[in-house]
Design a protein around this motif. Structure first.
Motif, PDB file in Angstrom:
ATOM      1  N   UNK A   1      56.354  51.976  28.479  1.00 45.54           N
ATOM      2  CA  UNK A   1      56.898  52.362  27.734  1.00 45.54           C
ATOM      3  C   UNK A   1      56.296  50.531  27.035  1.00 45.54           C
ATOM      4  N   UNK A   2      55.502  49.591  27.304  1.00 43.72           N
ATOM      5  CA  UNK A   2      55.178  48.593  26.601  1.00 43.72           C
ATOM      6  C   UNK A   2      53.768  48.282  27.126  1.00 43.72           C
ATOM      7  N   UNK A   3      52.619  47.364  26.461  1.00 43.44           N
ATOM      8  CA  UNK A   3      51.756  46.962  26.629  1.00 43.44           C
ATOM      9  C   UNK A   3      51.034  45.692  27.734  1.00 43.44           C
ATOM     10  N   UNK A   4      52.187  45.505  28.619  1.00 42.86           N
ATOM     11  CA  UNK A   4      52.025  45.035  29.414  1.00 42.86           C
ATOM     12  C   UNK A   4      52.203  45.496  31.202  1.00 42.86           C
ATOM     13  N   UNK A   5      51.363  45.136  32.039  1.00 48.04           N
ATOM     14  CA  UNK A   5      51.461  45.999  33.612  1.00 48.04           C
ATOM     15  C   UNK A   5      51.632  44.853  34.578  1.00 48.04           C
ATOM     16  N   UNK A   6      53.063  44.629  34.245  1.00 44.66           N
ATOM     17  CA  UNK A   6      54.090  44.035  35.589  1.00 44.66           C
ATOM     18  C   UNK A   6      53.341  44.554  36.411  1.00 44.66           C
ATOM     19  N   UNK A   7      53.560  45.280  37.542  1.00 38.21           N
ATOM     20  CA  UNK A   7      52.668  45.341  38.896  1.00 38.21           C
ATOM     21  C   UNK A   7      51.498  44.833  38.786  1.00 38.21           C
ATOM     22  N   UNK A   8      50.689  44.355  37.775  1.00 35.04           N
ATOM     23  CA  UNK A   8      49.364  44.371  38.539  1.00 35.04           C
ATOM     24  C   UNK A   8      49.018  42.691  38.343  1.00 35.04           C
ATOM     25  N   UNK A   9      50.034  41.514  37.190  1.00 36.91           N
ATOM     26  CA  UNK A   9      50.065  40.911  37.622  1.00 36.91           C
ATOM     27  C   UNK A   9      51.603  40.478  39.139  1.00 36.91           C
ATOM     28  N   UNK A  10      52.075  40.634  39.102  1.00 40.17           N
ATOM     29  CA  UNK A  10      53.070  40.489  40.202  1.00 40.17           C
ATOM     30  C   UNK A  10      52.298  40.648  40.922  1.00 40.17           C
ATOM     31  N   UNK A  11      50.663  41.922  41.908  1.00 40.39           N
ATOM     32  CA  UNK A  11      50.240  42.098  43.075  1.00 40.39           C
ATOM     33  C   UNK A  11      48.939  40.534  42.856  1.00 40.39           C
ATOM     34  N   UNK A  12      48.673  40.236  40.964  1.00 41.34           N
ATOM     35  CA  UNK A  12      47.487  39.719  41.331  1.00 41.34           C
ATOM     36  C   UNK A  12      48.388  38.167  42.307  1.00 41.34           C
ATOM     37  N   UNK A  13      49.750  38.323  41.449  1.00 39.91           N
ATOM     38  CA  UNK A  13      50.284  36.462  41.380  1.00 39.91           C
ATOM     39  C   UNK A  13      49.570  36.256  42.785  1.00 39.91           C
ATOM     40  N   UNK A  14      50.659  37.696  43.553  1.00 39.13           N
ATOM     41  CA  UNK A  14      51.556  37.614  45.369  1.00 39.13           C
ATOM     42  C   UNK A  14      49.385  36.581  46.307  1.00 39.13           C
ATOM     43  N   UNK A  15      48.362  37.541  45.783  1.00 41.18           N
ATOM     44  CA  UNK A  15      47.189  36.752  46.486  1.00 41.18           C
ATOM     45  C   UNK A  15      46.436  35.582  46.078  1.00 41.18           C
ATOM     46  N   UNK A  16      46.957  35.420  44.966  1.00 38.08           N
ATOM     47  CA  UNK A  16      46.669  34.459  44.467  1.00 38.08           C
ATOM     48  C   UNK A  16      45.478  34.506  42.794  1.00 38.08           C
ATOM     49  N   UNK A  17      45.593  35.430  42.964  1.00 32.63           N
ATOM     50  CA  UNK A  17      44.575  35.696  41.146  1.00 32.63           C
ATOM     51  C   UNK A  17      45.295  35.494  40.301  1.00 32.63           C
ATOM     52  N   UNK A  18      44.252  34.973  39.293  1.00 31.54           N
ATOM     53  CA  UNK A  18      45.102  35.088  37.560  1.00 31.54           C
ATOM     54  C   UNK A  18      45.551  36.063  37.182  1.00 31.54           C
ATOM     55  N   UNK A  19      46.972  35.936  36.524  1.00 30.52           N
ATOM     56  CA  UNK A  19      47.602  37.455  36.589  1.00 30.52           C
ATOM     57  C   UNK A  19      47.450  37.899  35.087  1.00 30.52           C
ATOM     58  N   UNK A  20      46.520  37.459  34.362  1.00 30.37           N
ATOM     59  CA  UNK A  20      46.204  37.750  32.883  1.00 30.37           C
ATOM     60  C   UNK A  20      47.304  37.730  32.214  1.00 30.37           C
ATOM     61  N   UNK A  21      46.402  38.673  31.094  1.00 23.60           N
ATOM     62  CA  UNK A  21      47.908  38.105  29.586  1.00 23.60           C
ATOM     63  C   UNK A  21      49.116  38.759  30.064  1.00 23.60           C
ATOM     64  N   UNK A  22      49.892  37.877  29.983  1.00 28.56           N
ATOM     65  CA  UNK A  22      51.299  38.585  29.536  1.00 28.56           C
ATOM     66  C   UNK A  22      52.127  37.596  28.664  1.00 28.56           C
ATOM     67  N   UNK A  23      52.794  38.611  27.864  1.00 32.00           N
ATOM     68  CA  UNK A  23      53.306  38.626  26.817  1.00 32.00           C
ATOM     69  C   UNK A  23      54.436  39.616  26.170  1.00 32.00           C
TER      70      UNK A  23
END
Length: 403
Positions: free
Chosen positions: A293-315
């Motif tokens: 529906x939108x332009x942010x991949x929440x699953x990717x951001x949450x996965x990256x957060x979980x392993x200590x990686x930068x979450x990327x552009x979230x808006x």
């Protein structure tokens, strides 16, 4: 470089997008629960047989497996254990173990809201029928009776009069892991009940995917959402107030980074109420739909957060149309015989179709989200078209269940 290892609590299909995102990052995925036949275990790299509500057992397994991150993604029963393991092992998580315990216990959450000046209904927690019946005069009737620790509206009952309270308490207790329930004044909503998948970065609320909840008033449990619709038509002024109150809550609880599932409502008294705020993704594949529906991949951001990686552009989300998740369910108990969808409707409006049961399987009444047959992801050009399709489902959708 050592390969990162991510533990996912649970085994339902909600975890599949996270497994996919983790594999894109080269992360080794371990799924954990006590049901080895669950679908997510077929896609992970490793399976760990452990009860996800036993935090000490999960911690022991996590230490032995030398994990780098843990999530209870869209799996409500595992959130407390995930927070506990993260804190004990120094891993990324949305919040502290204590904050998770507050947010995951509806009674403690109501107490926290009241103590800190948030709008909150009269509410008290109980562990037995006798104590609850002593407080009948405390509440403004009707009331809602809920387990303090279940999601998907399982065990929830609206009670109109005191003589029906005992049965509702027993129902709630039977659905509670901790054998505790909460009773609270029933809040008459103005418009839709609203939810949000909300993302926080370093304590700052940066993303809110507000959606409107639809309910099937003919189902045995009319408090389980039968559809979620984006974008919400909640007035902007109320959306701003929800964001402000969420930010205040997150600041008080010292929230760090991650995804939260939020439920809120505007009531007839003109006040905004935070009903639930959980440090996990919502069920019914909400984060997945927002990827369409939108332009942010929440699953990717949450996965990256979980392993200590930068979450990327979230808006804040920029929507590409009007979208809905329709929760397929049965109004009766019986044997599933299949579904039929109008071919033109399928071509023009269905993004994705997921059926969780097979022909010949037993299906139950729609008592909670766990009784869903599957989901349809829908897209429309206008909210009017979408609303008409949801109101007239029998014109394009048939769910066949034989007694």
């Amino acid at each position: 470089m050592k390969q990162k290892r991510l533990m996912l609590l649970g085994g339902l299909r909600y975890l599949l997008p996270v497994i996919e995102e983790a594999h894109k990052l080269g992360v080794h995925v371990i799924t954990a629960d006590y049901l080895p036949d669950n679908i997510a275990h077929k896609y992970s790299d490793e399976y760990c047989n452990v009860s996800i509500i036993d935090k000490e057992a999960v911690l022991k397994a996590a230490q032995e497996l030398q994990i780098d991150g843990i999530l209870s993604h869209a799996v409500d029963p595992g959130v407390i254990s995930a927070a506990y393991v993260a804190e004990e092992m120094g891993l990324p998580f949305q919040c502290s173990y204590e904050a998770a315990c507050i947010l995951q216990d509806k009674s403690r959450f109501r107490e926290f809201l009241t103590e800190n000046g948030f709008n909150c209904p009269h509410a008290r927690g109980y562990s037995n029928v006798e104590d609850a019946l002593k407080d009948i005069d405390f509440f403004t009737w009707p009331v809602i009776v809920k387990p303090v620790d279940s999601a998907g509206s399982k065990g929830v009952t609206k009670v109109e009069s005191p003589q029906d309270l005992s049965k509702a308490i027993e129902t709630a207790l039977s659905s509670s892991i901790s054998q505790k329930i909460i009773i609270e004044d029933f809040l008459e909503k103005d418009g839709f009940s609203v939810g949000s998948e909300s993302f926080v970065i370093n304590g700052q609320l940066v993303y809110n995917g507000f959606y409107d909840q639809y309910f099937d008033n003919e189902s045995i449990n009319p408090y389980t959402p039968s559809a979620e619709v984006w974008p919400s038509i909640m007035q902007v002024k109320y959306q701003k107030e929800v964001k402000s109150e969420l930010q205040r809550l997150f600041s008080l609880l010292h929230i760090t980074t991650g995804l939260f599932n939020v439920e809120c409502r505007v009531c007839k008294n003109g006040k905004v109420y935070l009903m639930e705020v959980s440090p996990r993704a919502g069920g019914n594949r909400l984060a997945e739909m927002l990827n369409y529906a939108a332009d942010v991949n929440l699953n990717a951001a949450e996965t990256r957060k979980a392993v200590g990686l930068p979450v990327g552009d979230i808006h804040e989300p920029n929507y590409k149309g009007h979208f809905a998740i329709l929760v397929l369910h049965s109004e009766k108990k019986g044997i599933f015989d299949g579904i039929s969808i109008n071919s033109d409707f399928r071509k023009n409006h269905i993004i994705e179709e997921e059926i969780r049961v097979s022909q010949g399987d037993n299906v139950d009444f729609f008592t909670g989200a766990n009784a869903a047959i599957g989901t349809l992801f829908l897209k429309f050009d206008t909210r009017k078209e979408l609303a008409e399709a949801l109101a007239n489902q029998k014109e394009w959708l048939e769910i066949r269940v034989n007694r």
